[in-house]
Design an enzyme around this catalytic site. Sequence first.
Site, PDB file in Angstrom:
ATOM      1  N   PRO A 162     -28.403 -10.931  17.099  1.00 36.56           N
ATOM      2  CA  PRO A 162     -29.135  -9.811  17.703  1.00 36.56           C
ATOM      3  C   PRO A 162     -28.867  -8.511  16.963  1.00 36.56           C
ATOM      4  O   PRO A 162     -27.881  -8.381  16.232  1.00 36.56           O
ATOM      5  CB  PRO A 162     -28.599  -9.761  19.140  1.00 36.56           C
ATOM      6  CG  PRO A 162     -27.933 -11.076  19.361  1.00 36.56           C
ATOM      7  CD  PRO A 162     -27.441 -11.538  18.034  1.00 36.56           C
ATOM      8  N   THR A 197     -24.473  -6.024   9.100  1.00 37.62           N
ATOM      9  CA  THR A 197     -24.310  -5.157   7.934  1.00 37.62           C
ATOM     10  C   THR A 197     -22.862  -4.699   7.794  1.00 37.62           C
ATOM     11  O   THR A 197     -22.360  -4.517   6.680  1.00 37.62           O
ATOM     12  CB  THR A 197     -25.244  -3.946   8.052  1.00 37.62           C
ATOM     13  OG1 THR A 197     -26.587  -4.394   8.251  1.00 37.62           O
ATOM     14  CG2 THR A 197     -25.193  -3.091   6.804  1.00 37.62           C
ATOM     15  N   GLU A 207     -30.056  -0.631  48.977  1.00 32.21           N
ATOM     16  CA  GLU A 207     -28.853  -0.935  48.205  1.00 32.21           C
ATOM     17  C   GLU A 207     -27.792  -1.602  49.072  1.00 32.21           C
ATOM     18  O   GLU A 207     -27.010  -2.426  48.580  1.00 32.21           O
ATOM     19  CB  GLU A 207     -28.295   0.346  47.567  1.00 32.21           C
ATOM     20  CG  GLU A 207     -29.248   1.041  46.611  1.00 32.21           C
ATOM     21  CD  GLU A 207     -29.719   0.138  45.486  1.00 32.21           C
ATOM     22  OE1 GLU A 207     -28.980  -0.806  45.124  1.00 32.21           O
ATOM     23  OE2 GLU A 207     -30.835   0.352  44.982  1.00 32.21           O
TER      24      GLU A 207
END
Length: 648
Positions: free
Chosen positions: A228, A234, A451
């Site tokens: 990913p 790099t 919630e």
Amino acid sequence: MIARSRFPARHPTGRAKPGPPPDPPKPASTAPPPNWRRWLLPVAIAVTMLFVLLTRTPSGTGTRYTYTDFTGRVNAGQVKTVEITDKGAVSGTLKDGTKFTTQIPTALDSSGLTRQLQSQQVEITAKTTSGSSALTTLLVFLPLIAIVGLFLWSGRMATRAMSGGLSAVGRSRAKIIEAERPNTRFADVAGYQGVKQEVSEVVDFLRSPERYAAAGAKGPRGVIMVGPPGTGKTLLARAVAGEAEVPFLSVTGSAFVEMFVGVGASRVRDLFEEARKRAPSIIFIDEIDAVGARRGGGARLGGNDEREQTLNQLLAEMDGFDQSTGIVVLAATNRPDALDPALLRPGRFDRQVTVPLPNQGERAAILAVHAHGKTLAEDVELDRIARGTPGFSGADLANLVNEAAINAVRAERTVITADDLDTARDRILLGRREPSNALLPEERRAVAVHESGHALMAALCEHADPVAKVTILPAGVSLGATEQLPEAERHLYSQGYLQDLLTVQLGGRAAELVVFGEGSSGAANDLANATVVATRMVREFGLSTTLGPVGYAAGTPQYLGENLDDRLRRPYSEQTQRTVDEEVARLLRQAEKRAIDLLRAYRRHLDELAGLLMAQETVDGKVVLAILGAEPPPTPLGKPAEHSRVPD
């Protein structure tokens, strides 16, 4: 951590990846132009302006009179001599020696002026200007001369540039790292021990090829790193450049692609030629999918000839160079599904190294690397932060620590606290919190009930992850959130866990139905997430009793997201799709009914938690457990059957 919000919460995936350092400046290959050339343009402009001023200078000098003043002075006997041109320009002198100029209106009859001058005994001289002088001729042809000179100068400059620049079009744009190597080493890359071992063997082969030759082993021709975005591919390449004692040639896949056919292939040839001159050496091609994508063949219309020629040349170079020369090709991509199969076969890229998202232990190590040089408070536990950031890449973790440091600076502190890290995590997951984004009283109660339903379901369901925090503070596009911290890193998910996950996701909507008797738009994100989970349970995991043990897995890796082509090319009939839709709806209705039954049994606790949220706005997970007390959770639908674990 799972965030339950009233509206979708964005989770950015960082793509910021450090690239190789810039090359040292190269000495100029050609002598600088002489200094006198820089004065050509100013001198030409000055000469042109001089000619223009000369053409605008009127004939004669002296005081400028109007025609009326001139005739008045003639009548007064003040004029001594005049010189008149065929264009009506007049210059002359007065009897007191003053020189003057004027202009006769050519539309008037000048015979009366002539008689007037003769009557006053003025000396008259005629002058003709119709002849073409050398200056006039030069001024007429000056624009043409300037244009021709400009074309000649541009042609010479273009010829000079083409002689040295046209041959450089096909040259490789690789950054050659030889003397000044990056400071990054494998020790600076936290975690990924298996990945570092496979990549470090490339360095070891180039350093000591005789060790491999003694055992009859051949070094790899190429290693491609797949994973990913933001996982450090790099960075690993920079570590290879820092560890290897050989030249390192770095280039991106897009550097080969040009609008001119054949330029990319020429750059590939030049790249490998440079590597052969410096052998043993390493070639690193970042984002290789830009040049190594699948070839369309003759059946596809509008193929990209330049890209395919570049890919063909790359295949030929990787298959053609002698392995004894000691050239190894490293590549990185996050789109392995787009690469041509001929590029991935053994003999070209012998190894495909997967660089996945870091696990909990690796995230803790990565956080320690990014926290180096920063002052952390005593309450900061990197292991806890790592446990609460599943799915974060290395770039995301670096951004998390940086956001926490910014929060500390905003509070005029130099020490980063645990609250700074929690705020930074919420900022990344949910968005920026706006204090001015106040809710209406009825909205505030609706969010608190919503919630609270999520939090109670997470605490009551046996396989659900524990509740860490519940808040009704708006952040980004989210009006509230229930955060869960997994106790351990999960790689496989049982059917019981997935069913509890659906129940938790639909807990907010169920709480609204129990308290208000109707739902709201706040459950849109929850319904979308629950539908995705239920669809995968039926279509991929074989957890549907009606469809049976049949799996239709997605064609692309999960970290690449869903591919539209996979949706259009479903490997099953419309009847199967109808069955899948019915099973998904059944699972969602079953989870919603279970949540409603649980919340009705715990209605008192639901109202108490909602009231506490309205008063405090943010409640810790321990408070949720304290509200529930030691009562055992009921199971209205019975305990879900435990099935064999299947990979996600």
